[in-house]
Design an enzyme around this catalytic site. Structure first.
Site, PDB file in Angstrom:
ATOM      1  N   LYS A  43       0.817  -1.212   0.000  1.00 44.62           N
ATOM      2  CA  LYS A  43       0.000   0.000   0.000  1.00 44.62           C
ATOM      3  C   LYS A  43       0.858   1.272   0.000  1.00 44.62           C
ATOM      4  O   LYS A  43       0.439   2.317   0.476  1.00 44.62           O
ATOM      5  CB  LYS A  43      -0.946  -0.009   1.188  1.00 44.62           C
ATOM      6  CG  LYS A  43      -1.889  -1.208   1.151  1.00 44.62           C
ATOM      7  CD  LYS A  43      -2.943  -1.149   2.215  1.00 44.62           C
ATOM      8  CE  LYS A  43      -3.830  -2.353   2.273  1.00 44.62           C
ATOM      9  NZ  LYS A  43      -4.202  -2.987   1.045  1.00 44.62           N
ATOM     10  N   CYS A  44       2.045   1.172  -0.579  1.00 42.08           N
ATOM     11  CA  CYS A  44       2.998   2.285  -0.616  1.00 42.08           C
ATOM     12  C   CYS A  44       2.918   2.983  -1.970  1.00 42.08           C
ATOM     13  O   CYS A  44       2.573   2.371  -2.978  1.00 42.08           O
ATOM     14  CB  CYS A  44       4.406   1.719  -0.390  1.00 42.08           C
ATOM     15  SG  CYS A  44       5.738   2.919  -0.532  1.00 42.08           S
ATOM     16  N   GLY A  45       3.273   4.251  -2.007  1.00 42.72           N
ATOM     17  CA  GLY A  45       3.314   4.991  -3.257  1.00 42.72           C
ATOM     18  C   GLY A  45       4.327   4.435  -4.250  1.00 42.72           C
ATOM     19  O   GLY A  45       4.222   4.665  -5.451  1.00 42.72           O
ATOM     20  N   PHE A  46       5.320   3.695  -3.770  1.00 38.18           N
ATOM     21  CA  PHE A  46       6.337   3.107  -4.640  1.00 38.18           C
ATOM     22  C   PHE A  46       5.955   1.703  -5.138  1.00 38.18           C
ATOM     23  O   PHE A  46       6.669   1.122  -5.951  1.00 38.18           O
ATOM     24  CB  PHE A  46       7.680   3.011  -3.910  1.00 38.18           C
ATOM     25  CG  PHE A  46       8.307   4.346  -3.594  1.00 38.18           C
ATOM     26  CD1 PHE A  46       8.687   5.212  -4.605  1.00 38.18           C
ATOM     27  CD2 PHE A  46       8.519   4.721  -2.281  1.00 38.18           C
ATOM     28  CE1 PHE A  46       9.275   6.437  -4.317  1.00 38.18           C
ATOM     29  CE2 PHE A  46       9.107   5.942  -1.976  1.00 38.18           C
ATOM     30  CZ  PHE A  46       9.485   6.811  -2.992  1.00 38.18           C
ATOM     31  N   THR A  47       4.856   1.156  -4.658  1.00 44.70           N
ATOM     32  CA  THR A  47       4.477  -0.222  -4.984  1.00 44.70           C
ATOM     33  C   THR A  47       4.291  -0.445  -6.478  1.00 44.70           C
ATOM     34  O   THR A  47       4.859  -1.373  -7.051  1.00 44.70           O
ATOM     35  CB  THR A  47       3.179  -0.611  -4.235  1.00 44.70           C
ATOM     36  OG1 THR A  47       3.413  -0.496  -2.828  1.00 44.70           O
ATOM     37  CG2 THR A  47       2.737  -2.023  -4.563  1.00 44.70           C
TER      38      THR A  47
END
Length: 171
Positions: A43-47
């Protein structure tokens, strides 16, 4: 705080970790392989950028000796709340990940996984050894020594030349 501590181990090959189902995995099985170790979160912006690029690197270099080891971590704004098995299912179904997804770990603090204590001791980051966010990457050579550390904003494809160099070393 955040300073690298000394560790007795000299190589990742001295560690045993748990796979997503809790089974022991002896990292000595990766002797002779170049390894990229990444703390991941769904659930990370980098995922959405990191997972596909990791899959692309793995598809391109697996036959040449690259392994990617993904360790889910929930220490950064609870961006990995799922179980290790669910993380593996997510990575495999959504991003076609064929590299191993291990059991969820802590990467910072007194309960940090021994492997991560080792990685941080060998290659501190900007402003100390503490891992700042999801998708911090460690590139490890064929002998299990940490070559480089990359921050979360470094895309997996941008380190392709370093991976190629490590794969060609000792040939």
């Amino acid at each position: 705080m955040g300073a690298a501590s000394s560790v007795p181990e000299n190589s990742i090959h001295e560690f045993t970790v748990k796979d997503s189902k809790g089974k022991d995995v002896d990292l000595s099985m990766y002797k002779g392989k170049v390894v990229l170790i990444v703390n991941v979160a769904s659930k990370c912006g980098f995922t959405n950028s990191n997972y596909p690029q990791m899959t692309q690197l793995y598809e391109s270099y697996r036959a040449k000796g690259l392994e990617i080891l993904a360790f889910p971590c929930n220490q950064f704004l609870n961006q990995e709340p799922e179980s290790s098995e669910k993380v593996e299912e997510f990575a495999c179904s959504r991003f076609n990940a064929e590299y191993p997804i291990f059991q969820k770990v802590r990467v910072n603090g007194p309960k940090a996984a021994p492997l991560y204590k080792f990685l941080k001791a060998k290659k501190g980051g900007f402003c100390g050894s503490r891992i700042k966010w999801n998708f911090t990457k460690f590139l490890v050579d064929k002998e299990g020594h940490v070559i480089r550390r990359y921050g979360p904003s470094t895309s997996p494809l941008s380190i392709e030349k370093d991976i190629q160099k490590a794969l060609n070393a000792g040939m």
